[in-house]
Design an enzyme around this catalytic site. Structure first.
Site, short mmCIF file in Angstrom:
data_model
loop_
_atom_site.label_atom_id
_atom_site.label_comp_id
_atom_site.label_asym_id
_atom_site.label_seq_id
_atom_site.Cartn_x
_atom_site.Cartn_y
_atom_site.Cartn_z
N ASP A 1 -53.39 51.73 -0.47
CA ASP A 1 -54.53 52.49 -0.96
C ASP A 1 -54.59 52.45 -2.48
OD1 ASP A 1 -55.94 53.48 1.21
OD2 ASP A 1 -54.71 55.28 1.39
N GLU B 1 -62.18 53.56 -1.24
CA GLU B 1 -63.11 54.40 -0.50
C GLU B 1 -64.52 54.33 -1.05
OE1 GLU B 1 -59.81 57.84 0.69
OE2 GLU B 1 -61.67 58.42 -0.29
N ASP C 1 -52.61 56.86 0.55
CA ASP C 1 -52.50 57.95 -0.41
C ASP C 1 -52.34 59.29 0.30
OD1 ASP C 1 -55.10 58.22 0.51
OD2 ASP C 1 -56.05 58.11 -1.46
N SER C 2 -52.34 59.25 1.63
CA SER C 2 -51.96 60.42 2.43
C SER C 2 -50.55 60.87 2.11
CB SER C 2 -52.08 60.10 3.93
OG SER C 2 -51.41 58.89 4.25
N LYS D 1 -57.06 48.91 -0.44
CA LYS D 1 -58.10 49.68 0.23
C LYS D 1 -58.72 50.65 -0.77
CE LYS D 1 -57.24 53.02 3.37
NZ LYS D 1 -58.01 54.20 2.87
N GLU E 1 -63.68 56.55 9.37
CA GLU E 1 -62.97 57.80 9.61
C GLU E 1 -63.94 58.93 9.96
OE1 GLU E 1 -59.62 60.78 7.58
OE2 GLU E 1 -60.17 58.90 6.59
#
Length: 287
Positions: free
Chosen positions: A97, A128, A58-59, A126, A195
């Site tokens: 993501d 978070e 999602d970057s 993925k 991270e």
């Protein structure tokens, strides 16, 4: 550069990467390489260069859409870019993501979002965080969806964390991250991104959970693998370059204005440096 020109004989014959193969790599001490990709052309170049895992991150909100965070990225955006990357993928494992707002409400919401990404071509999703996300991970895994967890600096929670800061510096914060990693491992997460955490903490988590493949970014050299954002690796990210980033288009020992490596060569250099342990360098890239 055409997609075809980035191909190598090794790339053409490389067997498809699977979870068992990734685990075998980790068991024999081979580092796992991961790099973000957002379209078919770069996915093919990255795959042909030997990267083990493609991450549709999602970057893309930052590097493709020009946003200041990942928060505006939608599930529709992620499904579209996952489909594009799938078209360029040859053999690498493909992770996508789950964007902000697509999985937090309930495990059922997460399942619906994961199904959309899997249908678009993802082989793993993925998400978070830990806490309430632990049961979501368990819910997805029990339904046959491989999950990559993500703790430490979690960009979707950047406002709650007070900015892009190293996490787990003191003993109490480190204990929380260790507990989160243990809970996610117990829930069945096959992979976890660590991270912006201290190198020693990332190494401890890696040693404590050998079945869960740890992927570091700004987490030192003690993880099972490494990930970078493609634009960072190519030295084309605007603004201040994070400490953990290296511009792989630059040839060591040459002047800044000297001719650099091609995109394919830069990615190959990244793969080689992760595999031989020269990247990340603890003194330059760790915390």
């Amino acid at each position: 550069m055409s997609v075809h020109s980035a191909s190598t004989p090794a790339a053409a014959t490389r067997a498809s990467v699977s979870l068992p193969r990734l685990r075998d790599m980790v068991a024999r001490g081979e580092k796992v390489t991961m790099l973000t990709a957002y379209d078919a052309t770069f996915a093919r170049i990255i795959d042909d260069a030997g990267v083990d895992v493609l991450l549709v991150g999602d970057s893309l909100g930052n590097v493709i859409q020009g946003e200041t965070s990942t928060l505006p990225v939608t599930l529709e955006h992620m499904a579209y870019h996952t489909q594009c990357v799938r078209q360029g993928r040859r053999s690498a494992w493909l992770v996508a993501d789950m964007p902000f707002g697509s999985y937090e409400a309930s495990p059922q919401q997460a399942l619906a979002s994961a199904v959309a990404l899997m249908r678009a071509g993802a082989q793993m999703v993925k998400l978070e965080g830990a806490g309430p996300m632990v049961e979501t991970v368990r819910f997805l895994v029990e339904r046959g969806i491989p999950v990559c967890a993500h703790i430490g600096l979690t960009p979707q929670r950047v406002h709650a964390l007070g900015g892009f800061r190293v996490q787990g510096r003191d003993d109490a914060a480190a204990a929380i991250l260790k507990a989160e990693a243990a809970a996610l491992a117990e829930a069945g997460a096959d992979m976890i991104v660590l991270e912006l955490v201290p190198s020693a903490l990332a190494r401890d988590i890696t040693l404590a959970h050998p079945r869960m493949i740890t992927i570091g970014i700004g987490a030192g050299a003690g993880t099972a693998g490494q990930v970078l954002v493609m634009h960072d690796l190519l030295g084309i990210t605007s603004g201040k370059r994070p400490r953990f980033v290296r511009d792989f288009t630059r040839v060591a020992g040459t002047e800044a204005d000297a001719p650099g490596l091609s995109i394919a060569q830069a990615v190959q250099a990244y793969v080689a440096a992760v595999k031989d342990g020269s990247f990340p360098d603890e003194t330059q890239h760790g915390y």
